[in-house]
Write a protein that holds these residues in place. Structure first.
Motif, PDB file in Angstrom:
ATOM      1  N   PHE A  33     -88.675  40.231  19.258  1.00  0.00           N
ATOM      2  CA  PHE A  33     -87.813  39.992  18.098  1.00  0.00           C
ATOM      3  C   PHE A  33     -86.690  41.027  18.047  1.00  0.00           C
ATOM      4  O   PHE A  33     -85.524  40.697  17.803  1.00  0.00           O
ATOM      5  CB  PHE A  33     -88.654  40.048  16.825  1.00  0.00           C
ATOM      6  N   LEU A  34     -87.008  42.288  18.279  1.00  0.00           N
ATOM      7  CA  LEU A  34     -85.993  43.344  18.250  1.00  0.00           C
ATOM      8  C   LEU A  34     -84.959  43.162  19.360  1.00  0.00           C
ATOM      9  O   LEU A  34     -83.774  43.465  19.174  1.00  0.00           O
ATOM     10  CB  LEU A  34     -86.657  44.715  18.370  1.00  0.00           C
ATOM     11  N   ASN A  35     -85.398  42.659  20.497  1.00  0.00           N
ATOM     12  CA  ASN A  35     -84.442  42.378  21.577  1.00  0.00           C
ATOM     13  C   ASN A  35     -83.468  41.279  21.160  1.00  0.00           C
ATOM     14  O   ASN A  35     -82.269  41.340  21.467  1.00  0.00           O
ATOM     15  CB  ASN A  35     -85.183  41.959  22.849  1.00  0.00           C
ATOM     16  N   GLN A  36     -83.958  40.282  20.453  1.00  0.00           N
ATOM     17  CA  GLN A  36     -83.082  39.217  19.950  1.00  0.00           C
ATOM     18  C   GLN A  36     -82.100  39.779  18.927  1.00  0.00           C
ATOM     19  O   GLN A  36     -80.913  39.441  18.937  1.00  0.00           O
ATOM     20  CB  GLN A  36     -83.918  38.108  19.323  1.00  0.00           C
ATOM     21  N   LEU A  37     -82.598  40.626  18.046  1.00  0.00           N
ATOM     22  CA  LEU A  37     -81.731  41.225  17.029  1.00  0.00           C
ATOM     23  C   LEU A  37     -80.668  42.116  17.660  1.00  0.00           C
ATOM     24  O   LEU A  37     -79.536  42.181  17.184  1.00  0.00           O
ATOM     25  CB  LEU A  37     -82.576  42.037  16.036  1.00  0.00           C
ATOM     26  N   THR A  38     -81.028  42.794  18.734  1.00  0.00           N
ATOM     27  CA  THR A  38     -80.065  43.650  19.434  1.00  0.00           C
ATOM     28  C   THR A  38     -78.916  42.821  20.006  1.00  0.00           C
ATOM     29  O   THR A  38     -77.749  43.222  19.943  1.00  0.00           O
ATOM     30  CB  THR A  38     -80.758  44.417  20.574  1.00  0.00           C
ATOM     31  N   ILE A  39     -79.254  41.664  20.559  1.00  0.00           N
ATOM     32  CA  ILE A  39     -78.222  40.775  21.094  1.00  0.00           C
ATOM     33  C   ILE A  39     -77.320  40.287  19.963  1.00  0.00           C
ATOM     34  O   ILE A  39     -76.088  40.261  20.085  1.00  0.00           O
ATOM     35  CB  ILE A  39     -78.864  39.576  21.818  1.00  0.00           C
ATOM     36  N   LEU A  40     -77.941  39.912  18.852  1.00  0.00           N
ATOM     37  CA  LEU A  40     -77.174  39.427  17.703  1.00  0.00           C
ATOM     38  C   LEU A  40     -76.259  40.522  17.168  1.00  0.00           C
ATOM     39  O   LEU A  40     -75.100  40.269  16.815  1.00  0.00           O
ATOM     40  CB  LEU A  40     -78.133  38.952  16.614  1.00  0.00           C
ATOM     41  N   HIS A  41     -76.752  41.732  17.136  1.00  0.00           N
ATOM     42  CA  HIS A  41     -75.953  42.861  16.656  1.00  0.00           C
ATOM     43  C   HIS A  41     -74.781  43.139  17.596  1.00  0.00           C
ATOM     44  O   HIS A  41     -73.681  43.490  17.155  1.00  0.00           O
ATOM     45  CB  HIS A  41     -76.826  44.109  16.537  1.00  0.00           C
ATOM     46  N   ALA A  42     -75.006  42.968  18.886  1.00  0.00           N
ATOM     47  CA  ALA A  42     -73.945  43.203  19.869  1.00  0.00           C
ATOM     48  C   ALA A  42     -72.782  42.243  19.661  1.00  0.00           C
ATOM     49  O   ALA A  42     -71.625  42.597  19.892  1.00  0.00           O
ATOM     50  CB  ALA A  42     -74.504  43.065  21.282  1.00  0.00           C
ATOM     51  N   ILE A  43     -73.090  41.029  19.228  1.00  0.00           N
ATOM     52  CA  ILE A  43     -72.034  40.039  18.990  1.00  0.00           C
ATOM     53  C   ILE A  43     -71.134  40.502  17.856  1.00  0.00           C
ATOM     54  O   ILE A  43     -69.921  40.275  17.874  1.00  0.00           O
ATOM     55  CB  ILE A  43     -72.646  38.666  18.661  1.00  0.00           C
ATOM     56  N   GLN A  44     -71.726  41.147  16.845  1.00  0.00           N
ATOM     57  CA  GLN A  44     -70.931  41.614  15.710  1.00  0.00           C
ATOM     58  C   GLN A  44     -69.827  42.572  16.153  1.00  0.00           C
ATOM     59  O   GLN A  44     -68.730  42.560  15.587  1.00  0.00           O
ATOM     60  CB  GLN A  44     -71.842  42.312  14.698  1.00  0.00           C
ATOM     61  N   SER A  45     -70.110  43.378  17.163  1.00  0.00           N
ATOM     62  CA  SER A  45     -69.131  44.362  17.614  1.00  0.00           C
ATOM     63  C   SER A  45     -67.973  43.729  18.382  1.00  0.00           C
ATOM     64  O   SER A  45     -66.927  44.348  18.554  1.00  0.00           O
ATOM     65  CB  SER A  45     -69.825  45.416  18.495  1.00  0.00           C
ATOM     66  N   ARG A  46     -68.146  42.497  18.857  1.00  0.00           N
ATOM     67  CA  ARG A  46     -67.079  41.854  19.626  1.00  0.00           C
ATOM     68  C   ARG A  46     -66.636  40.536  19.000  1.00  0.00           C
ATOM     69  O   ARG A  46     -65.992  39.724  19.647  1.00  0.00           O
ATOM     70  CB  ARG A  46     -67.539  41.611  21.059  1.00  0.00           C
ATOM     71  N   ILE A  47     -66.964  40.364  17.719  1.00  0.00           N
ATOM     72  CA  ILE A  47     -66.720  39.085  17.066  1.00  0.00           C
ATOM     73  C   ILE A  47     -65.243  38.706  17.029  1.00  0.00           C
ATOM     74  O   ILE A  47     -64.877  37.545  17.198  1.00  0.00           O
ATOM     75  CB  ILE A  47     -67.311  39.078  15.631  1.00  0.00           C
ATOM     76  N   ASP A  48     -64.352  39.687  16.823  1.00  0.00           N
ATOM     77  CA  ASP A  48     -62.920  39.376  16.749  1.00  0.00           C
ATOM     78  C   ASP A  48     -62.411  38.804  18.066  1.00  0.00           C
ATOM     79  O   ASP A  48     -61.686  37.804  18.079  1.00  0.00           O
ATOM     80  CB  ASP A  48     -62.116  40.623  16.367  1.00  0.00           C
ATOM     81  N   SER A  49     -62.784  39.436  19.176  1.00  0.00           N
ATOM     82  CA  SER A  49     -62.328  38.948  20.473  1.00  0.00           C
ATOM     83  C   SER A  49     -62.967  37.603  20.800  1.00  0.00           C
ATOM     84  O   SER A  49     -62.322  36.726  21.384  1.00  0.00           O
ATOM     85  CB  SER A  49     -62.659  39.970  21.571  1.00  0.00           C
ATOM     86  N   VAL A  50     -64.239  37.441  20.400  1.00  0.00           N
ATOM     87  CA  VAL A  50     -64.921  36.165  20.653  1.00  0.00           C
ATOM     88  C   VAL A  50     -64.238  35.033  19.901  1.00  0.00           C
ATOM     89  O   VAL A  50     -63.955  33.965  20.463  1.00  0.00           O
ATOM     90  CB  VAL A  50     -66.407  36.251  20.234  1.00  0.00           C
ATOM     91  N   LEU A  51     -63.949  35.254  18.624  1.00  0.00           N
ATOM     92  CA  LEU A  51     -63.313  34.214  17.807  1.00  0.00           C
ATOM     93  C   LEU A  51     -61.903  33.922  18.302  1.00  0.00           C
ATOM     94  O   LEU A  51     -61.457  32.770  18.288  1.00  0.00           O
ATOM     95  CB  LEU A  51     -63.286  34.646  16.337  1.00  0.00           C
ATOM     96  N   SER A  52     -61.199  34.967  18.754  1.00  0.00           N
ATOM     97  CA  SER A  52     -59.853  34.763  19.292  1.00  0.00           C
ATOM     98  C   SER A  52     -59.911  33.895  20.540  1.00  0.00           C
ATOM     99  O   SER A  52     -59.071  33.003  20.728  1.00  0.00           O
ATOM    100  CB  SER A  52     -59.203  36.111  19.619  1.00  0.00           C
ATOM    101  N   ASN A  53     -60.889  34.146  21.392  1.00  0.00           N
ATOM    102  CA  ASN A  53     -61.035  33.341  22.610  1.00  0.00           C
ATOM    103  C   ASN A  53     -61.341  31.892  22.277  1.00  0.00           C
ATOM    104  O   ASN A  53     -60.810  30.970  22.906  1.00  0.00           O
ATOM    105  CB  ASN A  53     -62.155  33.916  23.484  1.00  0.00           C
ATOM    106  N   ILE A  54     -62.213  31.689  21.278  1.00  0.00           N
ATOM    107  CA  ILE A  54     -62.557  30.329  20.869  1.00  0.00           C
ATOM    108  C   ILE A  54     -61.329  29.614  20.312  1.00  0.00           C
ATOM    109  O   ILE A  54     -61.065  28.454  20.633  1.00  0.00           O
ATOM    110  CB  ILE A  54     -63.688  30.344  19.818  1.00  0.00           C
TER     111      ILE A  54
END
Length: 243
Positions: free
Chosen positions: A106-127
Motif C-alpha cells: 500500500f505504501l509503495n502505491q501511495l509513493t507512486i501517487l505522491h510522485a505524480i503530485q510533484s510533476r502534475i503541471d508538466s503531466v497536465l501540460s503534456n495531456i
C-alpha cells in the motif's frame, strides 16, 4: 477553480484518503478495509492510467496477483492475496505477517501517487498538448472534406486553426499580443520580433495569412483548389514545426 486546480485538489484528496486508510489498517483500527481499499484502488487506478501511464503497471502489481508467480511469500505477496484471505502455508513462513506485507504494498502505491503530485503541471501540460494536437489533426481532416464542397469555407476553417495555434505559441513564450482577437498577421509579427520564429517561417506564415484572407473575405478572385491545398498543408506544417 480551473480544471487544472480541480485535478490537483482531487489528486491530493485521493492521496490523503489512501494515507489515512493505510494508517488505520496498520493500527488495526479499520472497520471495513476490504470495501474502503477496493473503492480507493478503483479511483487511484483510473488516475494513474490517465496521469502516469508509465507507472500504471507497477502501481497495479502491488495489488494484482502475478499469474506467473511460482511461490507465495516475501516479495510476491500482494494486497489481493490478503483480500482473498490467502497466506503462506510453508513452515519457514509461519511468522509471516500478512498485514505488514499489505502495508508495504500500500505504501509503495501511495509513493507512486505522491510522485505524480510533484510533476502534475508538466503531466497536465503534456495531456493538453496531445489533445490540442489531436483536435488540430481532426480539423484539418474536416477542412479537406469541406474543400470538396466549399473552398472558401475550408480555407476559413484552416485560418481559425492557424490563429489558435499561433496564440498558443505566443502564450507559451510569454509574447504579449495587443489585440483581443488577433489575426494571423497580428500574431506573426510579435513572434518574429521576439525571435520565436525566423524570417523564412515569418514569410511562410504571411503567405498563409494572405491565402486565409482570400478565403475569408469576398473579393473578385475566388480561391483555387491549389491555393486551399497550400493553406491546409501549410497549417499542418505549422502545427508540427512551430511551438
Amino acid at each position: 477553480m480551473s480544471k487544472r486546480e480541480q485535478i490537483k485538489t482531487e489528486l491530493a484528496t485521493l492521496y490523503k484518503e489512501g494515507a489515512e486508510l493505510a494508517v488505520e489498517f496498520q493500527k488495526k483500527k479499520e472497520k471495513q478495509f476490504h470495501y474502503d481499499y477496493q473503492k480507493w484502488f478503483t479511483k487511484a487506478t483510473r488516475t494513474i492510467d490517465t496521469l502516469a501511464s508509465d507507472r500504471a503497471a507497477e502501481f497495479k502489481s502491488y495489488y494484482h496477483i502475478d499469474p506467473k508467480r511460482k511461490s507465495l511469500g516475501y516479495g510476491t505477496y500482494v494486497i489481493q492475496d490478503y483480500l482473498k484471505g490467502v497466506a503462506p502455508g510453508s513452515y519457514h513462513l509461519q511468522d509471516f505477517d500478512t498485514r505488514a506485507e499489505v502495508v508495504k504494498c500500500f505504501l509503495n502505491q501511495l509513493t507512486i501517487l505522491h510522485a505524480i503530485q510533484s510533476r502534475i503541471d508538466s503531466v497536465l501540460s503534456n495531456i493538453e498538448d496531445e489533445l490540442y494536437a489531436e483536435l488540430q489533426d481532426s480539423e484539418m481532416v474536416v477542412a479537406r472534406q469541406l474543400a470538396k464542397v466549399s473552398l472558401r469555407a475550408a480555407g476559413a476553417l484552416v485560418g481559425v486553426v492557424i490563429e489558435g495555434h499561433l496564440q498558443k505559441v505566443a502564450a507559451a513564450h510569454g509574447v504579449v499580443v495587443a489585440k483581443k482577437n488577433p489575426t494571423i498577421a497580428d500574431l506573426n509579427d510579435p513572434l518574429k520580433t521576439a525571435s520565436i520564429i525566423d524570417t523564412p517561417t515569418w514569410r511562410k506564415i504571411s503567405y498563409l495569412a494572405d491565402l486565409r484572407n482570400l478565403c475569408s473575405h469576398k473579393k473578385d478572385a475566388e480561391p483555387t483548389k491549389e491555393q486551399v491545398e497550400e493553406l491546409i498543408s501549410g497549417g499542418e506544417w505549422l502545427a508540427k514545426n512551430v511551438f
